[in-house]
Motif scaffolding. Structure first.
Motif, short mmCIF file in Angstrom:
data_model
loop_
_atom_site.label_atom_id
_atom_site.label_comp_id
_atom_site.label_asym_id
_atom_site.label_seq_id
_atom_site.Cartn_x
_atom_site.Cartn_y
_atom_site.Cartn_z
N PRO A 296 0.84 -1.21 0.00
CA PRO A 296 0.00 0.00 0.00
C PRO A 296 0.87 1.26 0.00
CG PRO A 296 0.00 -1.01 2.18
CD PRO A 296 0.72 -1.97 1.28
N VAL A 297 0.40 2.27 -0.70
CA VAL A 297 1.14 3.53 -0.79
C VAL A 297 0.97 4.29 0.52
CG1 VAL A 297 1.42 5.69 -2.05
CG2 VAL A 297 0.77 3.60 -3.27
N PRO A 298 2.06 4.69 1.16
CA PRO A 298 1.93 5.46 2.41
C PRO A 298 1.21 6.79 2.17
CG PRO A 298 4.16 4.61 2.15
CD PRO A 298 3.46 4.36 0.85
N LYS A 299 0.50 7.22 3.19
CA LYS A 299 -0.24 8.47 3.05
C LYS A 299 0.69 9.66 2.86
CE LYS A 299 -4.23 6.97 5.77
NZ LYS A 299 -5.10 7.25 6.96
N SER A 300 1.84 9.61 3.49
CA SER A 300 2.80 10.71 3.32
C SER A 300 3.29 10.78 1.87
CB SER A 300 3.98 10.51 4.27
OG SER A 300 4.62 9.25 4.01
N THR A 301 3.55 9.63 1.29
CA THR A 301 4.00 9.61 -0.10
C THR A 301 2.89 10.08 -1.04
OG1 THR A 301 5.46 7.74 0.42
CG2 THR A 301 4.98 8.15 -1.90
N ALA A 302 1.66 9.66 -0.77
CA ALA A 302 0.54 10.08 -1.63
C ALA A 302 0.32 11.59 -1.53
CB ALA A 302 -0.73 9.33 -1.23
N ALA A 303 0.40 12.13 -0.30
CA ALA A 303 0.21 13.58 -0.14
C ALA A 303 1.34 14.36 -0.81
CB ALA A 303 0.14 13.92 1.35
N THR A 304 2.56 13.87 -0.66
CA THR A 304 3.70 14.54 -1.29
C THR A 304 3.57 14.49 -2.81
OG1 THR A 304 5.08 13.87 0.58
CG2 THR A 304 6.20 14.65 -1.40
N MET A 305 3.15 13.34 -3.33
CA MET A 305 2.98 13.20 -4.78
C MET A 305 1.89 14.15 -5.29
SD MET A 305 4.27 11.46 -7.28
CE MET A 305 3.93 10.83 -8.93
N ALA A 306 0.83 14.30 -4.52
CA ALA A 306 -0.25 15.21 -4.94
C ALA A 306 0.23 16.66 -4.97
CB ALA A 306 -1.44 15.05 -3.99
N MET A 307 1.01 17.06 -3.97
CA MET A 307 1.53 18.43 -3.95
C MET A 307 2.51 18.67 -5.10
SD MET A 307 0.16 20.25 -1.53
CE MET A 307 -1.37 19.43 -1.96
#
Length: 371
Positions: A296-307
């Motif tokens: 699963p993709v970590p939430k921190s990585t997903a948020a950073t990728m979105a930014m």
């Protein structure tokens, strides 16, 4: 002969009746032939009969006197339209004949008050551009604002003044590109805008103000997430730090830039540089996610990728807007009449990119001066 007295009398009677009948037939036949010959002679002597041909009922079939009487009841624009219909009407309504029908003074006023293209009449001449004596067709050489905008008259440029046929000199609205024909319809604080156009311009500035703070917030948030979770990754830390510094430099340029000098080429280069700096961090995160598809993709990585993606999107839109402004796109084209349907769809899109990037471009002088 073996005939009785009764039979002999019958035979004599029959022969006499047959002789009388044949004589009567010959006589009636002669009478009929005489009647036929007399009828043929009468037909030959009769004069030939000609059928009347119906002439078409239209203006050209009337006598010239009635045509001139009709012309005397028409306006100048209608007479000119008739003259452009066919040669016969053009020869009928000659300039000399029109002068006789209207009079020299009235004809002069009519010629100066009509548009030479659409024949629209303006008695006050507020919607007509001033014509010169050297123009072809003078005094019927004026052109209305609508026809001038349709044909791309070089005299109508936003930020410049144009002289109308009533000898007034007015500004061209920077928002819509139409002349501000009356002082009562101009904006209170800026005479180069219509009142309604200036409200639209202020709305665009307010949207740009909110958008600027949103870009600044997203840039700071993206850099903070990169430094928080990927500070030890050079491929992420170095580009985000550089883009963060360029972000503040770009923000300062937007605040302190002048309307007298245009620096679209420099801002375009700056936006493309920031856009390119966000590519390595996005690539690093995308490769990391692709290498572990089952995890699963970590939430921190997903948020950073979105930014990171939002920062790239904002910089891409800014680059496109600067490119349109660099090529001196005329923002008033979207308000011109008789625009083709595909251009009518493209102009709002281009205007959106320009208003997103720098709506104050409408306030800059024309022709441009580049720094």
């Amino acid at each position: 002969m073996g005939l009785s007295s009764g039979g002999f009398s019958n035979a004599v009677r029959n022969s006499i009746s047959s002789l009388a009948g044949s004589h009567h037939d010959r006589r009636s036949r002669k009478i009929e032939e005489k009647d036929k010959s007399a009828g043929a002679t009468e037909k030959e002597l009769e004069p030939p009969r000609f059928e009347s041909v119906k002439k078409p009922l239209h203006l050209l079939s009337l006598p010239p006197e009635i045509q001139l009487l009709i012309l005397s009841q028409l306006r100048f624009a209608d007479i000119e339209r008739l003259r452009r219909t066919c040669k016969q009407l053009r020869y009928l309504a000659t300039p000399h004949q029109i002068r006789v029908l209207m009079g020299p003074m009235k004809l002069q006023n009519e010629l100066l008050g009509h548009c030479k293209s659409c024949l629209a009449y303006d008695e006050c001449r507020q919607t007509l551009l001033l014509s010169n004596v050297t123009d072809p067709g003078y005094p019927l050489a004026s052109r209305c604002v609508r026809c001038a905008l349709t044909d791309g008259d070089p005299r109508i440029r936003f930020g410049k003044k144009v002289r109308l046929a009533n000898f007034d000199t007015v500004f061209i609205c920077r928002w819509c590109g139409w002349p501000i024909t009356e002082p009562s319809i101009s904006a209170y604080t800026n005479e180069q805008f219509h009142r309604g156009c200036y409200r639209g311009y202020n709305n665009a500035l307010f949207f740009y103000f909110l958008l600027g703070w949103a870009q600044l917030s997203i840039g700071i948030t993206g850099a903070a997430l990169a430094w928080r979770y990927f500070r030890h990754v050079t491929m992420v830390f170095a580009p985000t730090l550089t883009s963060f510094l360029l972000l503040w430099f770009c923000f300062g340029v937007l605040i302190f830039r002048s309307n007298k000098k245009r620096i679209y080429h420099w801002t375009l280069l700056l936006e493309l540089t920031i856009l390119g700096l966000w590519v390595p961090p996005v690539y690093y995160l995308a490769v990391g996610i692709a290498n572990s598809p089952n995890d699963p993709v970590p939430k921190s990585t997903a948020a950073t990728m979105a930014m990171f993606a939002l920062n790239m999107l904002f910089r891409l839109v800014n680059s496109v807007g600067n490119m349109f402004m660099l090529f001196q796109y005329d923002m008033t084209k979207r308000h011109r009449p008789n625009v083709r349907w595909w251009r009518r769809m493209i102009h709002p899109v281009v205007a959106f990119f320009v208003f997103w990037t720098y709506p104050q471009a409408l306030d800059q002088k024309y022709p441009p001066d580049y720094l």
